[in-house]
Design a protein around this motif. Structure first.
Motif, PDB file in Angstrom:
ATOM      1  N   SER A 183      13.398  12.413   5.322  1.00  0.00           N
ATOM      2  CA  SER A 183      14.755  12.135   4.849  1.00  0.00           C
ATOM      3  C   SER A 183      15.843  12.559   5.814  1.00  0.00           C
ATOM      4  O   SER A 183      16.967  12.081   5.723  1.00  0.00           O
ATOM      5  CB  SER A 183      14.991  12.811   3.491  1.00  0.00           C
ATOM      6  N   ARG A 184      15.523  13.457   6.741  1.00  0.00           N
ATOM      7  CA  ARG A 184      16.533  13.954   7.675  1.00  0.00           C
ATOM      8  C   ARG A 184      16.154  13.562   9.097  1.00  0.00           C
ATOM      9  O   ARG A 184      14.975  13.353   9.385  1.00  0.00           O
ATOM     10  CB  ARG A 184      16.633  15.486   7.566  1.00  0.00           C
ATOM     11  N   PRO A 185      17.127  13.469   9.996  1.00  0.00           N
ATOM     12  CA  PRO A 185      16.799  13.097  11.379  1.00  0.00           C
ATOM     13  C   PRO A 185      15.764  14.020  12.009  1.00  0.00           C
ATOM     14  O   PRO A 185      14.843  13.556  12.683  1.00  0.00           O
ATOM     15  CB  PRO A 185      18.155  13.191  12.101  1.00  0.00           C
ATOM     16  N   GLU A 186      15.879  15.343  11.771  1.00  0.00           N
ATOM     17  CA  GLU A 186      14.947  16.270  12.387  1.00  0.00           C
ATOM     18  C   GLU A 186      13.540  16.149  11.798  1.00  0.00           C
ATOM     19  O   GLU A 186      12.540  16.299  12.502  1.00  0.00           O
ATOM     20  CB  GLU A 186      15.444  17.720  12.273  1.00  0.00           C
ATOM     21  N   SER A 187      13.446  15.860  10.484  1.00  0.00           N
ATOM     22  CA  SER A 187      12.122  15.707   9.886  1.00  0.00           C
ATOM     23  C   SER A 187      11.491  14.365  10.273  1.00  0.00           C
ATOM     24  O   SER A 187      10.273  14.264  10.442  1.00  0.00           O
ATOM     25  CB  SER A 187      12.191  15.852   8.367  1.00  0.00           C
ATOM     26  N   THR A 188      12.319  13.350  10.444  1.00  0.00           N
ATOM     27  CA  THR A 188      11.816  12.064  10.920  1.00  0.00           C
ATOM     28  C   THR A 188      11.256  12.200  12.328  1.00  0.00           C
ATOM     29  O   THR A 188      10.159  11.696  12.637  1.00  0.00           O
ATOM     30  CB  THR A 188      12.938  11.009  10.900  1.00  0.00           C
ATOM     31  N   GLU A 189      11.973  12.897  13.189  1.00  0.00           N
ATOM     32  CA  GLU A 189      11.513  13.093  14.561  1.00  0.00           C
ATOM     33  C   GLU A 189      10.232  13.928  14.588  1.00  0.00           C
ATOM     34  O   GLU A 189       9.320  13.675  15.387  1.00  0.00           O
ATOM     35  CB  GLU A 189      12.606  13.767  15.387  1.00  0.00           C
ATOM     36  N   TRP A 190      10.162  14.948  13.728  1.00  0.00           N
ATOM     37  CA  TRP A 190       8.952  15.784  13.622  1.00  0.00           C
ATOM     38  C   TRP A 190       7.740  14.916  13.288  1.00  0.00           C
ATOM     39  O   TRP A 190       6.691  15.023  13.926  1.00  0.00           O
ATOM     40  CB  TRP A 190       9.180  16.841  12.556  1.00  0.00           C
ATOM     41  N   ALA A 191       7.887  14.038  12.276  1.00  0.00           N
ATOM     42  CA  ALA A 191       6.775  13.185  11.855  1.00  0.00           C
ATOM     43  C   ALA A 191       6.360  12.231  12.967  1.00  0.00           C
ATOM     44  O   ALA A 191       5.163  12.003  13.200  1.00  0.00           O
ATOM     45  CB  ALA A 191       7.154  12.413  10.597  1.00  0.00           C
ATOM     46  N   ARG A 192       7.314  11.681  13.664  1.00  0.00           N
ATOM     47  CA  ARG A 192       6.988  10.776  14.773  1.00  0.00           C
ATOM     48  C   ARG A 192       6.283  11.532  15.904  1.00  0.00           C
ATOM     49  O   ARG A 192       5.326  11.022  16.509  1.00  0.00           O
ATOM     50  CB  ARG A 192       8.250  10.109  15.307  1.00  0.00           C
ATOM     51  N   ALA A 193       6.737  12.745  16.182  1.00  0.00           N
ATOM     52  CA  ALA A 193       6.128  13.535  17.252  1.00  0.00           C
ATOM     53  C   ALA A 193       4.674  13.886  16.937  1.00  0.00           C
ATOM     54  O   ALA A 193       3.851  14.038  17.844  1.00  0.00           O
ATOM     55  CB  ALA A 193       6.938  14.814  17.483  1.00  0.00           C
ATOM     56  N   GLU A 325      11.138  27.461  -1.340  1.00  0.00           N
ATOM     57  CA  GLU A 325      11.673  26.933  -2.592  1.00  0.00           C
ATOM     58  C   GLU A 325      12.845  25.978  -2.361  1.00  0.00           C
ATOM     59  O   GLU A 325      13.109  25.118  -3.196  1.00  0.00           O
ATOM     60  CB  GLU A 325      12.115  28.077  -3.508  1.00  0.00           C
ATOM     61  N   SER A 326      13.529  26.103  -1.237  1.00  0.00           N
ATOM     62  CA  SER A 326      14.664  25.225  -0.953  1.00  0.00           C
ATOM     63  C   SER A 326      14.236  23.782  -0.763  1.00  0.00           C
ATOM     64  O   SER A 326      15.041  22.857  -0.929  1.00  0.00           O
ATOM     65  CB  SER A 326      15.413  25.713   0.290  1.00  0.00           C
ATOM     66  N   GLY A 327      12.963  23.565  -0.399  1.00  0.00           N
ATOM     67  CA  GLY A 327      12.460  22.212  -0.192  1.00  0.00           C
ATOM     68  C   GLY A 327      12.873  21.581   1.116  1.00  0.00           C
ATOM     69  O   GLY A 327      12.660  20.385   1.326  1.00  0.00           O
ATOM     70  N   HIS A 328      13.459  22.368   2.015  1.00  0.00           N
ATOM     71  CA  HIS A 328      13.950  21.810   3.275  1.00  0.00           C
ATOM     72  C   HIS A 328      13.227  22.399   4.483  1.00  0.00           C
ATOM     73  O   HIS A 328      13.802  22.504   5.565  1.00  0.00           O
ATOM     74  CB  HIS A 328      15.447  22.051   3.405  1.00  0.00           C
ATOM     75  N   VAL A 329      11.964  22.767   4.301  1.00  0.00           N
ATOM     76  CA  VAL A 329      11.197  23.338   5.397  1.00  0.00           C
ATOM     77  C   VAL A 329      10.490  22.222   6.155  1.00  0.00           C
ATOM     78  O   VAL A 329       9.828  21.374   5.562  1.00  0.00           O
ATOM     79  CB  VAL A 329      10.157  24.350   4.879  1.00  0.00           C
ATOM     80  N   THR A 330      10.646  22.207   7.454  1.00  0.00           N
ATOM     81  CA  THR A 330       9.874  21.331   8.327  1.00  0.00           C
ATOM     82  C   THR A 330       8.763  22.172   8.932  1.00  0.00           C
ATOM     83  O   THR A 330       9.019  23.145   9.625  1.00  0.00           O
ATOM     84  CB  THR A 330      10.759  20.739   9.436  1.00  0.00           C
ATOM     85  N   GLY A 331       7.502  21.808   8.648  1.00  0.00           N
ATOM     86  CA  GLY A 331       6.387  22.628   9.107  1.00  0.00           C
ATOM     87  C   GLY A 331       6.184  23.846   8.221  1.00  0.00           C
ATOM     88  O   GLY A 331       6.471  23.822   7.027  1.00  0.00           O
ATOM     89  N   LYS A 332       5.717  24.952   8.817  1.00  0.00           N
ATOM     90  CA  LYS A 332       5.322  26.127   8.049  1.00  0.00           C
ATOM     91  C   LYS A 332       6.094  27.380   8.464  1.00  0.00           C
ATOM     92  O   LYS A 332       6.473  27.555   9.608  1.00  0.00           O
ATOM     93  CB  LYS A 332       3.817  26.397   8.237  1.00  0.00           C
ATOM     94  N   VAL A 333       6.268  28.270   7.474  1.00  0.00           N
ATOM     95  CA  VAL A 333       6.930  29.551   7.662  1.00  0.00           C
ATOM     96  C   VAL A 333       5.866  30.648   7.704  1.00  0.00           C
ATOM     97  O   VAL A 333       5.026  30.737   6.814  1.00  0.00           O
ATOM     98  CB  VAL A 333       7.933  29.832   6.536  1.00  0.00           C
TER      99      VAL A 333
END
Length: 340
Positions: A183-193, A325-333
């Motif tokens: 849904s976000r530019p950074e998460s889209t780029e992450w998935a493509r990468a 819980e925020s639901g806005h994590v890209t990858g893992k913490v």
């Protein structure tokens, strides 16, 4: 030993939602390994259990499923590992968790740590790797395609932990065309990468976006998150007689009738099922984690670590739970080490 747990389900902004505790070191018997924990990661299941599962009055519960560490002692029935081995695993939902200096885990759900990564990088992998691997190859059985055109996988939430591993495993071990959502530019780029061929925006209706790709209907669909919201659109997209995988909890109940019209099969994945019921094939998790470790060391899969939040203590774990819980994590913490 130091450990972090809770006594009462509380909102994560409450200082008592996670507490620093001092507990005795457990003893390894049977098939158990005693692991000195070096790093852990936080998953949505951690936050769900903390918010909804109350320990018995006067008792505590230790959370944590992902861990990377070193074997310190072994039970008398252990054959797969020995003291000094570096390992990684996702634990069991019916036993004390990994948020402790020392942790007991059955050897049959443990893999060797990839040699090419540090403990923090490795701690990001096991739960999501097991979930993705089991869904792809044990539930959906993507290796068994009825026809050549049944060669497309659609997986939602491609920037999350499970989605990130699903994309990588599908691209590395199959010839599937992988379509995902973000849904976000950074998460889209992450998935493509990570290797996704196409990325849809799950904030908007999926069916018209998929139609715009000009692809055949996907035979395999893996609904990772918000299945209550996305299932109608995914059913509209999936090919007749396709296979539909789900892992998340559908809040308002599950209605299987919409799947009937296309003769769709439904496949649930619960990565704790093998350890919870001690199934005859429980050792499959040991094998698949070793396979993933080989892929990592060969440079074919990379860690999904996004952020390290410091050492393993109650304050930092509260921060990690809040972020998940925020639901806005890209990858893992991940958290690494204990305070000196």
């Amino acid at each position: 030993m130091r450990a972090i747990g809770y006594r009462t389900p509380l909102p994560i902004d409450n200082e008592d939602s996670l507490l620093d505790l001092e507990l005795p070191v457990p003893e390894a018997t049977g098939h158990d390994l005693l692991v000195e924990v070096k790093a852990v990661s936080v998953n949505p299941v951690d936050t769900k259990v903390r918010a909804g599962a109350a320990p018995e009055p006067g008792h505590h519960r230790i959370l944590g499923f992902d861990a990377a560490g070193v074997v310190k002692a072994v039970g008398e029935q252990v054959t797969l590992f020995r003291p000094g081995d570096a390992v990684y695993y996702a634990g069991a939902i019916d036993r004390p968790g990994t948020n402790s200096e020392f942790h007991l885990v059955d050897e049959r759900i443990v893999g060797r740590k990839p040699e090419s990564l540090g403990f923090a990088e490795v701690a990001a992998l096991p739960l999501t790797a097991i979930t993705a691997y089991e869904m792809l190859f044990h539930r959906l059985k993507v290796q068994d395609k009825p026809a050549p055109e049944n060669n497309i996988l659609l997986v939602t939430g491609g920037a999350g932990g499970v989605g990130s591993m699903t994309i990588q495993l599908a691209r590395t071990l199959t010839d599937l065309t992988v379509v995902t959502t973000a849904s976000r530019p950074e998460s889209t780029e992450w998935a493509r990468a990570l290797g996704a061929h196409h990325v849809l925006d799950h904030r908007n209706p999926l069916a018209p976006q998929y139609a715009g790709l000009g692809l055949d209907a996907p035979y395999f669909v893996f609904s990772v998150t918000r299945s209550d919201l996305h299932t109608p659109g995914l059913i509209a997209i999936i090919a007749p007689q396709g296979r539909f995988g789900i892992i998340d909890d559908i809040k308002d109940g599950f209605d299987a009738m919409p799947f009937k019209g296309k003769s769709l099969s439904i496949h649930w994945e619960m990565m704790f099922a093998r350890s919870l019921y001690h199934t005859p094939d429980m050792i499959e998790q040991h094998r698949l984690l070793n396979h993933v470790a080989d892929l990592v060391d060969a440079g074919r899969i990379r860690t999904t670590l996004a952020e390290t939040l410091g050492t393993i203590n109650a304050t930092n774990l509260r921060r990690a739970h809040a972020l998940v819980e925020s639901g806005h994590v890209t990858g893992k913490v991940v958290l690494e080490g204990f305070d000196a």
